[in-house]
Design an enzyme around this catalytic site. Structure first.
Site, PDB file in Angstrom:
ATOM      1  N   ALA A  85      -1.376  -1.257  -3.821  1.00 36.06           N
ATOM      2  CA  ALA A  85      -0.893  -0.949  -5.172  1.00 36.06           C
ATOM      3  C   ALA A  85      -1.632  -1.832  -6.189  1.00 36.06           C
ATOM      4  O   ALA A  85      -2.354  -2.754  -5.807  1.00 36.06           O
ATOM      5  CB  ALA A  85       0.610  -1.214  -5.232  1.00 36.06           C
ATOM      6  N   GLN A 126      -0.463  -4.097  -8.007  1.00 41.16           N
ATOM      7  CA  GLN A 126      -0.007  -5.479  -7.814  1.00 41.16           C
ATOM      8  C   GLN A 126      -0.010  -5.863  -6.330  1.00 41.16           C
ATOM      9  O   GLN A 126       0.871  -6.598  -5.873  1.00 41.16           O
ATOM     10  CB  GLN A 126       1.371  -5.677  -8.434  1.00 41.16           C
ATOM     11  N   SER A 127      -0.989  -5.378  -5.579  1.00 41.60           N
ATOM     12  CA  SER A 127      -1.038  -5.679  -4.149  1.00 41.60           C
ATOM     13  C   SER A 127      -1.415  -7.141  -3.897  1.00 41.60           C
ATOM     14  O   SER A 127      -2.498  -7.587  -4.292  1.00 41.60           O
ATOM     15  CB  SER A 127      -2.062  -4.758  -3.487  1.00 41.60           C
ATOM     16  N   ASN A 128      -0.540  -7.840  -3.194  1.00 44.81           N
ATOM     17  CA  ASN A 128      -0.858  -9.206  -2.761  1.00 44.81           C
ATOM     18  C   ASN A 128      -1.934  -9.175  -1.676  1.00 44.81           C
ATOM     19  O   ASN A 128      -2.756 -10.084  -1.569  1.00 44.81           O
ATOM     20  CB  ASN A 128       0.384  -9.884  -2.185  1.00 44.81           C
ATOM     21  N   CYS A 185      -4.420  -7.018  -1.414  1.00 42.17           N
ATOM     22  CA  CYS A 185      -5.753  -6.842  -2.011  1.00 42.17           C
ATOM     23  C   CYS A 185      -6.238  -8.159  -2.618  1.00 42.17           C
ATOM     24  O   CYS A 185      -7.404  -8.538  -2.450  1.00 42.17           O
ATOM     25  CB  CYS A 185      -5.716  -5.737  -3.064  1.00 42.17           C
TER      26      CYS A 185
END
Ligand SMILES: *Cc1c(COP(=O)(O)O)cnc(C)c1O
Length: 339
Positions: free
Chosen positions: A80, A82-84, A86
Site C-alpha cells: 500500500a 503506507q507500506s512499512n 516497501c
C-alpha cells in the site's frame, strides 16, 4: 547452533531486539481487568534498527541474502502507499547496494508523507496501481526490467514466503533465549497477522525448537479461516526450509478476526485508544494499521472474561505482545489521531 544457521542470511537488523517489561501498562491492565496480575512484555521489533525498524527487516535478512546469491541487482516488491514493508525493502536495498522499484497500490500523496516519503528518500522508484492489480503489475515490472537487461529479485507481498518467514523462526529462537535468561514463562504471544509470514515463521520456529507456547495472530484484514489456512501452508513450507518437516493444519493456527473494523488501513476507536494508551503509559509508539489494531484487540480479549478460552487459553498472566513497528504511518493519519 541456531535453527537457521544452515541458511544464507545477510545481517541487516540490530539484534537481539529488547524484550521490554511494560510495567506501567501492566499495572493499568491489571487494574482494568480486575483479575490476577497481568505482566505484559513487549518484543520490540519496532527497534530492528533499519529505517525506523519493523518486522520486515528480519525477513529481508534472508530475502536479501537470497537475492545476492542469485546475482540480482534490483529488489522489487509491492504494498500500500503506507507500506512499512516497501519502506524497509527500499532501505535494505540501499544498504546492500541494490536498486529498488516498488509497485504501490493507491495514489501518491502530495506532499509525500510517512512511509511513502521515506521510500523516496531511500531512492526507490515507485510505480502506481490498484490493490487488485498489484501482483500482476509486479510480475509485469519484473518482465520489463529483465527485458532492459536488469536482474530483478521479486519479493512477494509482505515478504511472506518461506525464505522471508525464516526471519521469524530465528526471531522466535531469540525470544526463547530471552525468556530463558529472564526466567519467565509466557502464557501467550500475540502478534498482528496480515500476509502471515510473521506468524508462520513464529509457528514454524516454535515447532523446530519444541516450544509449546500459544501464538495468537490478530488478523488485520482477512477472515479467520482464510488467514489460518494461509499461515498453516506457509508455516509448513517454512518448517521444510528449516529442515524440520511438519504439516500444519489450519486448525493448529490461532487467529482472531474479531477486530477487522472498517477494513484494511481504516483507523477506528479501537486503534486510536490502543495507540494513546501505549503512548501515555509507556512512551512507545504503535501504528494505525497493524499494531494499533492488534494491541486494541488484545485489550478487548483481556477485558472480556473467558474470551481467550476458545483458543485453549484458560488464563493469561504473562503475555508477550510482539511490536512489529509501523510508526511512520502515524504521520499519514495525523488528522484522525488528534481531534
Ligand atoms: C507487515 C506488518 C505486519 C504484518 O506482518 P505479516 O507478516 O504481513 O503478517 C504487522 N505489523 C506491521 C507494522 C507491519 O508492517
Amino acid at each position: 547452533m541456531s535453527i537457521t544457521s544452515h541458511l544464507p542470511r545477510h545481517p541487516i537488523a540490530f539484534l537481539p531486539t529488547p524484550l521490554h517489561p511494560a510495567s506501567r501498562l501492566s499495572a493499568r491492565l491489571t487494574n482494568d481487568v480486575g483479575r490476577a496480575p497481568i505482566q505484559l512484555w513487549l518484543k520490540r521489533d519496532d527497534q530492528t534498527g533499519l529505517a525506523t525498524g519493523g518486522n520486515k527487516t528480519r525477513k529481508l535478512e534472508f530475502l536479501v541474502a537470497d537475492a545476492l546469491a542469485q546475482g540480482c541487482d534490483t529488489l522489487i516488491t509491492t504494498g500500500a502507499v503506507q507500506s512499512n514493508h516497501c519502506r524497509q525493502t527500499a532501505a535494505a536495498a540501499a544498504l546492500a547496494g541494490l536498486a529498488c522499484e516498488l509497485v504501490l497500490a493507491g495514489q501518491p500523496t502530495d506532499p509525500p508523507t510517512g512511509n511513502y516519503l521515506l521510500d523516496l528518500l531511500f531512492g526507490a522508484r515507485c510505480h502506481w496501481t490498484t490493490r487488485a492489480n498489484r501482483l500482476n503489475r509486479l510480475n509485469e515490472l519484473a518482465a520489463e526490467l529483465r527485458a532492459a537487461g536488469r536482474r530483478p529479485y521479486l519479493i512477494t507481498y509482505g515478504g511472506s514466503d518461506p525464505v522471508g518467514a525464516c526471519g521469524y523462526a530465528l526471531a522466535l529462537e531469540e525470544l526463547h533465549e530471552q525468556v530463558h535468561a529472564l526466567d519467565i514463562t509466557p502464557d501467550l504471544i500475540v502478534v498482528p497477522s496480515s500476509s502471515g509470514g510473521t506468524q508462520a515463521g513464529l509457528v514454524a520456529g516454535a515447532y523446530a525448537l519444541g516450544w509449546d507456547v500459544p501464538i495468537l495472530g490478530i488478523s488485520i484484514d482477512e477472515p479467520e479461516a482464510k488467514l489460518q489456512a494461509a499461515v498453516a501452508e506457509l508455516a509448513t513450507r517454512t518448517a521444510g526450509r528449516l529442515g524440520k518437516p511438519h504439516t500444519f493444519a489450519a486448525a493448529d493456527i490461532l487467529v482472531s478476526d474479531a477486530f477487522l473494523g472498517g477494513g484494511y488501513g481504516v483507523m477506528g476507536d479501537l486503534e486510536r485508544e490502543a495507540i494513546r494508551l501505549m503512548a501515555r503509559t509507556e512512551g512507545i509508539l504503535l501504528d494505525p494499521v497493524y499494531t494499533g489494531r492488534a494491541f486494541g484487540g488484545l485489550l478487548e480479549l483481556l477485558r472480556r472474561p473467558g474470551a481467550l478460552a476458545r483458543f485453549g487459553i484458560a488464563d493469561a498472566h504473562t503475555i508477550i505482545f510482539w511490536h512489529t513497528g509501523g510508526s511512520p504511518a502515524l504521520f499519514a493519519y495525523a488528522g484522525e489521531l488528534i481531534s
